[in-house]
Design a protein around this motif. Structure first.
Motif, PDB file in Angstrom:
ATOM      1  N   GLY A  14       5.082   6.460   5.850  1.00 28.26           N
ATOM      2  CA  GLY A  14       4.490   5.141   5.693  1.00 28.26           C
ATOM      3  C   GLY A  14       3.530   5.019   4.524  1.00 28.26           C
ATOM      4  N   GLN A  15       3.498   6.019   3.624  1.00 28.71           N
ATOM      5  CA  GLN A  15       2.626   5.933   2.453  1.00 28.71           C
ATOM      6  C   GLN A  15       3.068   4.780   1.551  1.00 28.71           C
ATOM      7  N   SER A  16       2.107   4.202   0.867  1.00 29.47           N
ATOM      8  CA  SER A  16       2.395   3.052   0.015  1.00 29.47           C
ATOM      9  C   SER A  16       3.348   3.435  -1.111  1.00 29.47           C
ATOM     10  N   LEU A  17       4.418   2.688  -1.252  1.00 28.33           N
ATOM     11  CA  LEU A  17       5.378   2.943  -2.323  1.00 28.33           C
ATOM     12  C   LEU A  17       4.870   2.446  -3.670  1.00 28.33           C
ATOM     13  N   SER A  18       3.873   1.574  -3.654  1.00 30.46           N
ATOM     14  CA  SER A  18       3.344   1.040  -4.910  1.00 30.46           C
ATOM     15  C   SER A  18       2.202   1.886  -5.475  1.00 30.46           C
ATOM     16  N   GLU A  19       1.693   2.841  -4.715  1.00 33.67           N
ATOM     17  CA  GLU A  19       0.591   3.678  -5.197  1.00 33.67           C
ATOM     18  C   GLU A  19       1.027   4.473  -6.426  1.00 33.67           C
ATOM     19  N   MET A  20       0.167   4.514  -7.422  1.00 29.16           N
ATOM     20  CA  MET A  20       0.466   5.247  -8.653  1.00 29.16           C
ATOM     21  C   MET A  20       0.070   6.719  -8.489  1.00 29.16           C
ATOM     22  N   LEU A  21       1.003   7.609  -8.836  1.00 31.47           N
ATOM     23  CA  LEU A  21       0.794   9.049  -8.721  1.00 31.47           C
ATOM     24  C   LEU A  21       0.939   9.684 -10.102  1.00 31.47           C
ATOM     25  N   THR A  22       0.265  10.800 -10.312  1.00 31.31           N
ATOM     26  CA  THR A  22       0.301  11.477 -11.607  1.00 31.31           C
ATOM     27  C   THR A  22       1.059  12.796 -11.506  1.00 31.31           C
ATOM     28  N   VAL A  23       1.993  13.011 -12.427  1.00 31.81           N
ATOM     29  CA  VAL A  23       2.700  14.291 -12.539  1.00 31.81           C
ATOM     30  C   VAL A  23       1.772  15.263 -13.275  1.00 31.81           C
TER      31      VAL A  23
END
Length: 283
Positions: free
Chosen positions: A72-81
Motif C-alpha cells: 500500500g505504499q504510495s506509487l507517486s512517492e519519489m525515490l532515489t537510485v
C-alpha cells in the motif's frame, strides 16, 4: 545456501511428467524445464521437470511487484537510485544512472517491463524495515500462495539463491495476473522516463509483447547463468488463458522460439484433444 541438488546434471535427464518426446504430435520445446497450464481447468497440458528446484533470475520481480503493491505504499512517492542499488554481485549494467529520482510507480514499471535491477533494488530498499523485511515479506507471500518449493533472498533475481519450480511459478503467475498494474506494466511495449540528463526510453525484454499475433496479459523474462534464459507468461491461446512457464533455455532466442512452437501446436488441434491427450499420457 548450497546449490539445489536438483540442479545437478542428472536433473536434465529426468523423465518428463508428460512424455512429450514419445509423442509425435507434441511440440519440441527445448527449455530444460517447462509447465503449460490451461488456467480455466487447471490441467497441465505439457510438462518437463516441473518440480525441479532451480534459480529463477528476474522472474523474481513478479514477486517483488506483488509485495510492493500489497504494502500500500504510495506509487507517486519519489525515490532515489543510490550506490546501494548498484549490482556488485554480477557487475551487470543498468540504464538507470545512480542519482536518478523516479516515482515508485515508474520504478515498478521499469522493473517489470525492462527488468531493471536497480529499480527493483530501490523498491525493496524503501520498503518498511528495509531489505530484510522485504525478503521476509516475499517468503511470506510465497507461503500464502502455497509455493512450497520457493525461496527468496532479494528483490532483483541476481542471486542464484532465489529458487523455485515451474509448478510453483505457475502459481505465482496466476496470482500476478490478478493485479491490474502488473498486467499493464509487464506487457507495456516501451516507456519513457525523465532522468537527470533528459528523457530515456526503456523497452520490454519480451519481444512477443510487440507481436500482434500474441495476446499476452502478464509477461516476465529472466536470465542469470545459473538459471538460463527464462520466460513466464499468461497468454490467451485459442481464446483461453494459458499459463506458460519456460525455464533454463540455452540460447537467447530459445525461450521465445519455444513459445512460438507452443502457439503453433495448440493452433493445429481442437482444445479438447489437447487436454485428453495429456490425460491419456498421465495414465
Amino acid at each position: 545456501m548450497a546449490a539445489p541438488p536438483e540442479r545437478a546434471g542428472a536433473a536434465r535427464s529426468a523423465r518428463p511428467l508428460l512424455a512429450e518426446a514419445a509423442r509425435s504430435d507434441s511440440p519440441e520445446l527445448r527449455s530444460e524445464a517447462f509447465l503449460i497450464v490451461d488456467q480455466r481447468s487447471g490441467e497441465a497440458l505439457l510438462a518437463r521437470n516441473a518440480d525441479r528446484v532451480a534459480p529463477i533470475a528476474s522472474i523474481t520481480k513478479l514477486m517483488t511487484a506483488m509485495v510492493i503493491l500489497d504494502s500500500g505504499q504510495s506509487l507517486s512517492e519519489m525515490l532515489t537510485v543510490t550506490e546501494a542499488d548498484r549490482d556488485r554481485l554480477r557487475k551487470s549494467s543498468s540504464r538507470l544512472p545512480i542519482g536518478s529520482r523516479l516515482s515508485r510507480e515508474d520504478l515498478l514499471r521499469l522493473a517489470l517491463m525492462s527488468s531493471e535491477n536497480r529499480a527493483a533494488s530501490a523498491l525493496s530498499r524503501y520498503y518498511p524495515g528495509g531489505l530484510r523485511a522485504f525478503a521476509k515479506a516475499m517468503n511470506a507471500k510465497a507461503r500464502q500462495l502455497g509455493m512450497a518449493h520457493s525461496r527468496f533472498v532479494e528483490a532483483t533475481g541476481l542471486s542464484a539463491d532465489n529458487v523455485s519450480t515451474a509448478r510453483d511459478l505457475s502459481v505465482l503467475l496466476k496470482a500476478a495476473a490478478d493485479y491490474p498494474l502488473i498486467r499493464r506494466f509487464s506487457t507495456d511495449s516501451a516507456h519513457t522516463v525523465a532522468l537527470n540528463r533528459g528523457a530515456r526510453e526503456f523497452r520490454n525484454t519480451n519481444p512477443l509483447v510487440r507481436d500482434p499475433g500474441w495476446e499476452i496479459r502478464v509477461s516476465k523474462t529472466g536470465y542469470i547463468e545459473e538459471a538460463g534464459r527464462c520466460l513466464v507468461m499468461q497468454a490467451w491461446l485459442r481464446g483461453r488463458p494459458v499459463l506458460v512457464v519456460l525455464l533454463d533455455s540455452f540460447g537467447s532466442r530459445t525461450r521465445t522460439a519455444d513459445a512460438r512452437r507452443l502457439q503453433k501446436w495448440l493452433a493445429r488441434r481442437p482444445w479438447d484433444a489437447v487436454v485428453m491427450a495429456h490425460k491419456g499420457a498421465k495414465g
